[in-house]
Design a protein around this motif. Structure first.
Motif, short mmCIF file in Angstrom:
data_model
loop_
_atom_site.label_atom_id
_atom_site.label_comp_id
_atom_site.label_asym_id
_atom_site.label_seq_id
_atom_site.Cartn_x
_atom_site.Cartn_y
_atom_site.Cartn_z
N ALA A 231 0.83 -1.21 0.00
CA ALA A 231 0.00 0.00 0.00
C ALA A 231 0.86 1.26 0.00
CB ALA A 231 -0.92 -0.01 1.22
N VAL A 232 1.94 1.23 0.81
CA VAL A 232 2.83 2.40 0.87
C VAL A 232 3.61 2.53 -0.44
CG1 VAL A 232 4.80 3.44 2.08
CG2 VAL A 232 3.04 2.22 3.37
N LEU A 233 4.05 1.39 -0.99
CA LEU A 233 4.78 1.43 -2.25
C LEU A 233 3.91 2.00 -3.37
CD1 LEU A 233 7.42 0.85 -3.68
CD2 LEU A 233 6.65 -1.49 -4.09
N LYS A 234 2.63 1.67 -3.35
CA LYS A 234 1.71 2.23 -4.36
C LYS A 234 1.60 3.75 -4.21
CE LYS A 234 -2.07 0.23 -5.72
NZ LYS A 234 -3.39 -0.45 -5.79
N GLN A 235 1.62 4.22 -2.96
CA GLN A 235 1.60 5.67 -2.73
C GLN A 235 2.86 6.33 -3.31
OE1 GLN A 235 0.57 5.52 1.73
NE2 GLN A 235 -0.10 7.53 1.10
N ILE A 236 4.01 5.70 -3.05
CA ILE A 236 5.28 6.23 -3.55
C ILE A 236 5.27 6.28 -5.07
CG2 ILE A 236 7.77 5.80 -3.70
CD1 ILE A 236 7.54 4.53 -0.89
N ILE A 237 4.79 5.20 -5.69
CA ILE A 237 4.73 5.13 -7.15
C ILE A 237 3.76 6.19 -7.68
CG2 ILE A 237 3.97 3.70 -9.09
CD1 ILE A 237 5.01 1.26 -7.43
N GLY A 238 2.65 6.41 -6.96
CA GLY A 238 1.68 7.41 -7.38
C GLY A 238 2.26 8.82 -7.42
N VAL A 239 3.21 9.08 -6.51
CA VAL A 239 3.88 10.39 -6.50
C VAL A 239 4.73 10.56 -7.74
CG1 VAL A 239 5.71 11.70 -5.33
CG2 VAL A 239 3.86 10.69 -4.00
N HIS A 240 5.43 9.48 -8.15
CA HIS A 240 6.35 9.56 -9.29
C HIS A 240 5.63 9.38 -10.63
CE1 HIS A 240 10.20 9.56 -7.05
NE2 HIS A 240 9.49 8.94 -6.12
N PHE A 241 4.59 8.52 -10.65
CA PHE A 241 3.88 8.23 -11.90
C PHE A 241 2.37 8.35 -11.65
CE2 PHE A 241 7.69 5.45 -11.75
CZ PHE A 241 8.44 6.08 -12.72
N PRO A 242 1.87 9.56 -11.52
CA PRO A 242 0.45 9.75 -11.15
C PRO A 242 -0.53 9.20 -12.17
CG PRO A 242 1.48 11.85 -11.77
CD PRO A 242 2.59 10.85 -11.66
N GLY A 243 -0.11 9.07 -13.42
CA GLY A 243 -1.06 8.62 -14.43
C GLY A 243 -0.98 7.14 -14.77
N ILE A 244 -0.22 6.36 -14.01
CA ILE A 244 -0.04 4.95 -14.36
C ILE A 244 -1.36 4.19 -14.25
CG2 ILE A 244 0.60 4.23 -12.00
CD1 ILE A 244 2.69 2.36 -13.35
N LYS A 245 -1.61 3.30 -15.20
CA LYS A 245 -2.86 2.55 -15.22
C LYS A 245 -2.85 1.48 -14.15
CE LYS A 245 -3.74 3.41 -20.13
NZ LYS A 245 -3.86 2.82 -21.48
N GLU A 246 -3.99 1.30 -13.51
CA GLU A 246 -4.11 0.39 -12.37
C GLU A 246 -3.76 -1.04 -12.74
OE1 GLU A 246 -4.40 -0.80 -8.61
OE2 GLU A 246 -4.61 1.29 -9.25
N LEU B 147 17.83 -15.38 -3.85
CA LEU B 147 18.18 -14.12 -4.52
C LEU B 147 19.30 -13.43 -3.74
CD1 LEU B 147 16.89 -12.79 -7.06
CD2 LEU B 147 15.64 -11.29 -5.51
N LYS B 148 20.35 -13.05 -4.44
CA LYS B 148 21.50 -12.41 -3.77
C LYS B 148 21.18 -10.97 -3.39
CE LYS B 148 26.44 -11.47 -4.26
NZ LYS B 148 27.65 -11.60 -5.12
N LYS B 149 20.58 -10.22 -4.32
CA LYS B 149 20.22 -8.82 -4.04
C LYS B 149 18.77 -8.58 -4.43
CE LYS B 149 21.05 -4.01 -5.14
NZ LYS B 149 19.57 -3.81 -5.08
N LYS B 150 17.96 -8.32 -3.43
CA LYS B 150 16.56 -8.04 -3.70
C LYS B 150 16.42 -6.66 -4.33
CE LYS B 150 14.77 -10.79 0.13
NZ LYS B 150 13.92 -10.77 1.36
N PRO B 151 15.59 -6.53 -5.36
CA PRO B 151 15.39 -5.19 -5.94
C PRO B 151 14.73 -4.26 -4.94
CG PRO B 151 13.83 -6.78 -6.86
CD PRO B 151 14.81 -7.57 -6.05
N SER B 152 15.10 -2.98 -5.00
CA SER B 152 14.69 -2.01 -4.00
C SER B 152 13.65 -1.05 -4.56
CB SER B 152 15.91 -1.24 -3.53
OG SER B 152 16.40 -0.46 -4.60
N THR B 153 13.29 -0.08 -3.73
CA THR B 153 12.30 0.93 -4.14
C THR B 153 12.79 1.70 -5.36
OG1 THR B 153 11.76 1.19 -1.79
CG2 THR B 153 10.88 2.83 -3.32
N SER B 154 14.05 2.13 -5.34
CA SER B 154 14.56 2.92 -6.47
C SER B 154 14.56 2.08 -7.75
CB SER B 154 15.97 3.42 -6.17
OG SER B 154 16.87 2.35 -6.00
N GLU B 155 14.78 0.78 -7.61
CA GLU B 155 14.83 -0.08 -8.80
C GLU B 155 13.45 -0.35 -9.38
OE1 GLU B 155 19.02 -2.11 -7.41
OE2 GLU B 155 17.11 -2.89 -6.71
#
Length: 281
Positions: free
Chosen positions: A183-198, A217-225
């Motif tokens: 839910a929080v990640l979706k909020q973060i994404i909404g800030v960066h890409f407000p028009g992304i399709k659901e 997995l050796k390195k889990k992908p992060s928020t920035s990735e």
């Protein structure tokens, strides 16, 4: 003077509490977390939210604590004395102020970021104990004592590459930035890409969390990735069905934004190979 989420930055409640507690206690805020969870960006957002300028000290493996205070250029002074330069009569001409000195002498309060402190030698944090505690240090070459005009808001980040000394930890307010829930990640994404399709976002996040939870997995992908990955998906104008992964190809589309070493790429290739050999029934 309180930190809070902004239109361009989503701060979970526990992070907001940690920042404001550190400011109230006048203690350095030590922030740990996976690389890419926004530790450095936090300092920038705290500065913006509080309306303060920021001074950034990026730590390397060769960085010494003394460099944060000042450096005395004895070699240049010797050279100038040989050339008869009048500047040699004032030792202050050969003192280079470090980031702590700049923060201490600032006219108003500033945010001081000490970024990736765990990259430096193990003695580095201990060498800064008194300066960060008393907010002053002595300049031996000039005999002066530099004291902070106003106590800066100090934010220190660490990627957990080294254990930090207990004496240092006692002087900090600690916070671990957990990887955000969906839910929080979706909020973060909404800030960066407000028009992304659901539909695209739902499919992308489903795959993203599935990748993060893959055993081995050796390195889990992060928020920035995931933000980089979504930017590429939108640039390529991919639809949700374009992201579907078949049993013979488990690598996600544009996987180079998510998987950052050959071991993890090979892991998904092996999983696909095993899926091909597993009989259906």
């Amino acid at each position: 003077m309180r930190f809070q989420s902004t239109e361009t930055y989503v701060a979970p409640p526990d992070l907001t509490v940690a920042v404001n507690a550190a400011v109230a206690l006048e203690r350095p805020l030590l922030v740990k977390g996976e690389p890419g969870t926004g530790k450095t960006e936090l300092a920038r957002q705290v500065a913006a939210s509080l309306g303060l300028p920021m001074i950034e000290w990026n730590i390397k493996s060769t960085t010494k604590a003394q460099q944060g205070l000042y450096e005395y250029d004895a070699v240049s002074r010797l050279r100038d004395s040989q050339l008869g330069d009048a500047r040699v009569n004032d030792v202050k001409n050969y003192i280079r102020k470090g980031k702590l000195w700049q923060a201490f002498e600032a006219e108003g309060r500033v945010v001081l970021l000490i970024d990736e402190i765990d990259k430096a030698d193990i003695e580095f944090p201990n060498d800064l104990l008194q300066e960060l505690d008393k907010m002053e240090f002595h300049v031996y070459e000039t005999g002066e004592t530099v004291r902070a005009r106003q106590r800066p808001v100090v934010i220190i980040t660490s990627n957990n590459e080294k254990e930090l000394p207990d004496a240092f930890l006692r002087r900090c307010f600690f916070h671990y930035i957990k990887f955000p829930e969906a839910a929080v990640l979706k909020q973060i994404i909404g800030v960066h890409f407000p028009g992304i399709k659901e539909a695209l976002l739902a499919e992308a996040l489903s795959q993203f969390y599935e990748i993060r939870e893959t055993p081995g997995l050796k390195k889990k992908p992060s928020t920035s990735e995931v933000l980089d990955w979504l930017k590429l998906l939108l640039a390529e104008d991919l639809a949700p069905e374009d992201l579907k992964r078949e049993g013979t190809n488990l690598l996600p589309k544009l996987h180079g934004a998510l998987l950052k070493n050959e071991q993890d790429v090979h892991l998904f290739e092996r999983l696909a190979f095993m899926a091909r050999r597993t009989p259906r029934g």
